[in-house]
Design an enzyme around this catalytic site. Structure first.
Site, short mmCIF file in Angstrom:
data_model
loop_
_atom_site.label_atom_id
_atom_site.label_comp_id
_atom_site.label_asym_id
_atom_site.label_seq_id
_atom_site.Cartn_x
_atom_site.Cartn_y
_atom_site.Cartn_z
N GLY A 52 0.86 -1.18 0.00
CA GLY A 52 0.00 0.00 0.00
C GLY A 52 0.90 1.23 0.00
N ASP A 241 -1.46 4.81 -6.34
CA ASP A 241 -0.04 4.61 -6.00
C ASP A 241 0.81 5.74 -6.54
OD1 ASP A 241 -1.30 1.77 -5.96
OD2 ASP A 241 0.55 1.68 -4.77
O1 MRU Z 1 0.55 -3.85 -4.58
P1 MRU Z 1 -0.06 -3.14 -3.40
O2 MRU Z 1 -0.89 -4.02 -2.53
O3 MRU Z 1 0.96 -2.35 -2.62
O4 MRU Z 1 -1.03 -2.12 -4.09
C1 MRU Z 1 -1.83 -1.27 -3.32
C2 MRU Z 1 -2.78 -0.48 -4.11
O5 MRU Z 1 -2.83 -0.54 -5.31
C3 MRU Z 1 -3.60 0.49 -3.35
O6 MRU Z 1 -4.82 0.68 -3.98
C4 MRU Z 1 -2.78 1.76 -3.35
O7 MRU Z 1 -1.59 1.63 -2.65
C5 MRU Z 1 -3.44 2.99 -3.00
S1 MRU Z 1 -3.90 3.12 -1.44
C6 MRU Z 1 -3.54 3.44 -0.14
#
Ligand code: MRU
Length: 363
Positions: A52, A241
């Site tokens: 995240g 992200d």
């Molecule tokens: O691959 P991850 O689990 O780190 O991806 C997370 C996401 O895509 C979330 O939607 C993103 O970090 C935005 S939110 C806080």
């Protein structure tokens, strides 16, 4: 947020270590793990023990602080930053947090750097909590407005991946409005995309919403479009992200397809994000580096058997090549608005600059 009645953040310091919730074991086991070195922190980010965008940034900041505690020299700071920066390429919060720590340490004498680094990393966490809470307040106002025409039924929110408190330090981005509106008594229900291949929706978002008592239903990633055609989705809220200066939104792969379906069906589509996610140096979403993750995440699935054991099984024929790109970019024209800690704006460069006028010189 609370787990079994106990309030948690996703990261805190204890016994000289940085303690995090091991998200790779949720929803089956709730365990914490201690990060004691730069290598521990880098591994935790790379293997998605923590994940995240905001939490990746907060963990990287603490990873750099751990490295500085070992060796406060300029050379060590440079090497540690590079190692952490290489762990995951897409989330902007990672580079943002490392740059912030490095500039905070620039004028500090080496002997005082470790304390300064931990203080700055803690400040990043506290600010993230405050920003996510503010995103929640701005987003809850949108949910209340959308609910008004149908007082007799719950508002249906669809979300993709996990942009809840587990993805941040607390509260979440996309889920913060849901939590605040729910706590105020607004009737709502969340459609949770499972989010293949790593199932952050089914594993983490469902876990969070259940723990907080928010009504929700897990759906296959491909069902959202059909539900929108049936009028069963009132609003989509996702995290981000990396958001470009022109408001293109990079988020977990599959987000773009949800935005297309929402656009076609006149369903409002919002991205919720703190300022640390905005990459002012990029205007075109096509320039965002898209992370390619190990094939095994797609070829295998882990779950609990009916006998109670954790098991990992292959679901793709052994010889078939796979491509596991982890993010996609939703063009700004498909995004109804961006919900930030400073308020909600249209998904345009002008909209963002209206909220962040101090970035005008970046143009
Ligand atoms: O691959 P991850 O689990 O780190 O991806 C997370 C996401 O895509 C979330 O939607 C993103 O970090 C935005 S939110 C806080």
């Amino acid at each position: 947020m609370k787990v079994a009645g106990v309030p948690y953040r996703t990261l805190w310091t204890a016994d000289g270590a940085v303690r995090v919730i091991d998200q790779s074991r949720l929803p089956f086991e709730f365990v914490t793990v201690d990060l004691r070195s730069l290598d521990d922190a880098a591994r935790a980010i790379r293997t998605m023990v923590v994940r995240g965008a905001p939490l990746i940034g907060a963990t990287a900041a603490h990873g750099l602080a751990l490295a500085v505690r070992e060796d406060p020299s300029d050379r060590s700071i440079e090497a540690a930053s590079q190692a952490l920066r290489a762990t995951r390429p897409t989330a902007h919060n990672l580079a943002w947090a490392l740059d912030r720590l490095r500039s905070a340490l620039g004028t500090v004498a080496p002997a005082a750097r470790a304390d300064a680094a931990f203080r700055e990393a803690a400040a990043i966490c506290d600010e993230d909590v405050a920003q996510c809470r503010a995103i929640g307040e701005h987003g809850a106002a949108i949910l209340r407005r959308l609910a008004r025409p149908n007082p007799g039924r719950p508002l249906n929110v669809l979300t993709h991946c996990n942009a809840g408190w587990l993805a941040c330090v607390d509260w979440g981005t996309a889920l913060a409005p849901v939590y605040l509106a729910h706590d105020e008594g607004l009737a709502l229900h969340v459609w949770v995309d499972e989010t293949r291949p790593r199932n952050q929706g089914a594993s983490l978002t469902a876990f969070e919403l259940a723990a907080h008592g928010v009504p929700h239903t897990v759906i296959a990633d491909n069902l959202g479009g059909h539900l929108m055609q049936q009028g069963r989705v009132d609003v989509v809220i996702v995290g981000s992200d990396r958001t470009t200066a022109a408001a293109d939104v990079c988020n977990k792969v599959g987000t773009y397809l949800k935005a297309l379906a929402a656009f076609d069906n006149g369903v409002p589509f919002y991205a919720a994000l703190p300022a640390s996610t905005i990459d002012w140096s990029i205007a075109d979403g096509a320039r965002i580096p898209i992370e390619e993750r190990p094939a095994r995440e797609l070829t295998h699935l882990t779950g609990r058997t009916d006998g109670g054991e954790l098991a990992t099984v292959r679901v793709v024929p052994a010889g078939s090549p796979v491509l596991n790109l982890a993010f996609d970019v939703t063009p700004a024209r498909l995004v109804t608005g961006l919900i930030t800690e400073r308020g909600t704006c249209p998904a345009t460069r002008a909209g963002l600059l209206g909220l962040y006028p101090e970035r005008r010189q970046d143009r």
